[in-house]
Design a protein around this motif. Structure first.
Motif, short mmCIF file in Angstrom:
data_model
loop_
_atom_site.label_atom_id
_atom_site.label_comp_id
_atom_site.label_asym_id
_atom_site.label_seq_id
_atom_site.Cartn_x
_atom_site.Cartn_y
_atom_site.Cartn_z
N ILE A 289 25.24 -11.35 67.71
CA ILE A 289 25.13 -10.72 66.40
C ILE A 289 26.34 -11.02 65.54
O ILE A 289 26.21 -11.29 64.34
N ASP A 290 27.55 -11.01 66.11
CA ASP A 290 28.76 -11.30 65.33
C ASP A 290 28.65 -12.67 64.67
O ASP A 290 28.87 -12.83 63.46
N ILE B 107 29.14 -5.85 60.46
CA ILE B 107 27.87 -6.01 61.18
C ILE B 107 28.21 -6.29 62.64
O ILE B 107 28.95 -7.24 62.93
N THR C 70 33.67 -13.86 54.55
CA THR C 70 33.53 -13.10 55.78
C THR C 70 34.89 -12.99 56.45
O THR C 70 35.74 -13.89 56.34
N ALA D 64 26.13 -12.83 61.91
CA ALA D 64 26.60 -12.16 60.70
C ALA D 64 27.56 -13.05 59.92
O ALA D 64 27.45 -13.17 58.69
N HIS D 65 28.53 -13.65 60.60
CA HIS D 65 29.46 -14.55 59.91
C HIS D 65 28.70 -15.70 59.24
O HIS D 65 28.96 -16.05 58.08
N VAL E 208 22.96 -3.79 64.48
CA VAL E 208 21.66 -4.46 64.42
C VAL E 208 20.91 -4.33 65.75
O VAL E 208 19.77 -3.90 65.78
N ALA F 83 20.46 -9.93 61.65
CA ALA F 83 21.89 -9.93 61.33
C ALA F 83 22.21 -10.97 60.28
O ALA F 83 22.96 -10.72 59.32
N HIS F 84 21.64 -12.16 60.44
CA HIS F 84 21.87 -13.25 59.48
C HIS F 84 21.33 -12.85 58.10
O HIS F 84 22.02 -13.04 57.08
N ALA G 212 23.45 -10.05 56.45
CA ALA G 212 24.75 -10.57 56.02
C ALA G 212 24.60 -11.44 54.78
O ALA G 212 25.42 -11.37 53.86
N SER H 230 33.14 -8.91 61.01
CA SER H 230 32.65 -8.83 62.37
C SER H 230 33.73 -9.33 63.32
O SER H 230 34.87 -9.52 62.91
N VAL I 297 31.47 -9.60 54.52
CA VAL I 297 30.95 -9.21 55.83
C VAL I 297 32.06 -9.33 56.88
O VAL I 297 32.69 -10.38 57.00
#
Length: 379
Positions: free
Chosen positions: A153-154, A117, A168, A157-158, A229, A131-132, A135, A147, A145
């Protein structure tokens, strides 16, 4: 299973910095890193190492090698070389794979089916929430996931993957001991405990502008597919998407408002053929066939047999399992009440990373259900 190449061969080669392709050629020509180092200057030059790299191999920097040894001596620190069977299968297929990976955490997660992501470092609140949410849903579906540990966004996502009870993977543009941005040190520690941090750069390497676009190819290379995203028309996320496409991976994009500048990159990807997605299930469904392919590669890695097992061994009239006894052991450990990965690991003796890949394949075959990171036999 062993993950670490013996010292000092790989640190010597990596510190020589002779170029990714040249190092891979050298190791492939001689079988492993130790033989490559022992082959001598003529062989080094024949593989394509320039004179500066040859000089560094002949007279390595003892302080840097000492730093590498000290780093590798710490628990949870690993170095996986091109000559190792633990080198991630998908990453080998990209145009310019790294010769080796420095890893903090459990390297088995690098073999688990992953979705990357990526997106803007300065997303809208909606973009970060998306994103959250994606993920979290991927984690609950059994996917890892990936990233890049950047802001925006990274990070969302984590955090979403962790919130979903999953794993992740963060690919770093620095050495494995240098967290950038510094505000993400706590997040990096959580990722190492529930996944892993990965870098192609040796310890002590600080943030350099040129390393971050290069990092993107590893993010794309580890994943079955990449989800963008939010991204402007000129962004690192679009580089990652392009690299994923060039590596034959699936590319997905979340559409947005026509009034949002950060939606334009996603809209451009969709016009170029990326799949428009509105919910995580669409991505999971699209990746199911390639996830099964990765699971077969994992079984081949873990099994002494060259071919992956097929679903033929019957445990009942209605249920078929692979002939691999590990699957029977896992099936026996599963019940109709959901159990988490740690609990199943304790029952079976298998690592969490291996279990995750096996469970994903069994889920795709309709044998198990997954709910918030807990697994049970399908009724």
């Amino acid at each position: 299973m062993p993950h670490d190449s013996p010292l000092p061969a790989w640190p010597l080669l990596l510190r020589a910095a002779g170029g990714r392709a040249a190092l891979r050629r050298l190791v492939e020509a001689h079988g492993d890193a130790e033989a490559a180092v022992a082959a001598g200057p003529r062989a080094w030059r024949a593989a394509g190492l320039d004179e500066d790299a040859v000089a560094r191999l002949r007279a390595p920097d003892p302080d840097r090698l000492a730093r590498d040894r000290d780093w590798l001596a710490q628990p949870g620190h690993h170095l996986i070389g091109w000559d190792s069977p633990d080198y991630p299968a998908l990453l080998r297929r990209i145009p310019s794979p790294p010769p080796a990976l420095w890893v903090v955490g459990d390297p088995d997660w690098l073999w688990h089916p992953q979705v990357a992501i990526v997106g803007s470092r300065s997303p809208t609140a909606t973009g970060a929430d998306n994103a959250h949410a994606f993920a979290r849903a991927f984690a609950q579906a059994g996917l890892t996931v990936a990233s890049g540990l950047a802001r925006g966004i990274d990070a969302a996502a984590h955090l979403g993957a962790l919130a979903g009870g999953g794993a992740t993977v963060a690919v770093m543009g620095t050495g494995p001991d240098q967290v950038y941005p510094g505000a993400h040190r706590e997040l990096a520690a959580r990722i190492a405990a529930h996944g892993c941090l990965v870098s192609e750069h040796p310890p002590g390497t600080g943030p350099r502008r040129e390393h971050f676009p290069s990092r993107n190819r590893i993010v794309a290379g580890l994943a079955l597919g990449v989800l963008v995203v939010e991204a402007a028309t000129r962004s690192g996320a679009l580089i990652t998407a392009r690299l994923a496409g060039e590596a034959g991976r699936e590319v997905f994009a979340v559409p947005g408002s026509i009034h949002n500048p950060l939606a334009r990159g996603c809209h451009a990807l969709i016009r170029q053929g990326a799949a428009l997605v509105e919910e995580a299930g669409e991505v999971v469904q699209a990746l199911a066939p390639v996830a099964a392919e990765l699971a077969e590669a994992l079984r081949g890695r873990l099994s002494s047999a060259a071919a992956a097992p097929t679903f033929t061994a019957q445990t009942s009239a209605a249920v078929k399992l692979p002939a691999d006894p590990d699957y029977q052991r896992l099936w026996d450990a599963l019940g109709h009440d959901p159990a988490g990965l740690d609990e199943l690991s304790g029952r079976t003796g298998l690592t969490v990373g291996v279990l995750s890949s096996m469970l994903l394949l069994m889920e795709l075959e309709g044998l198990v259900t997954a709910d918030h990171g807990r697994y049970a036999r399908r009724p």
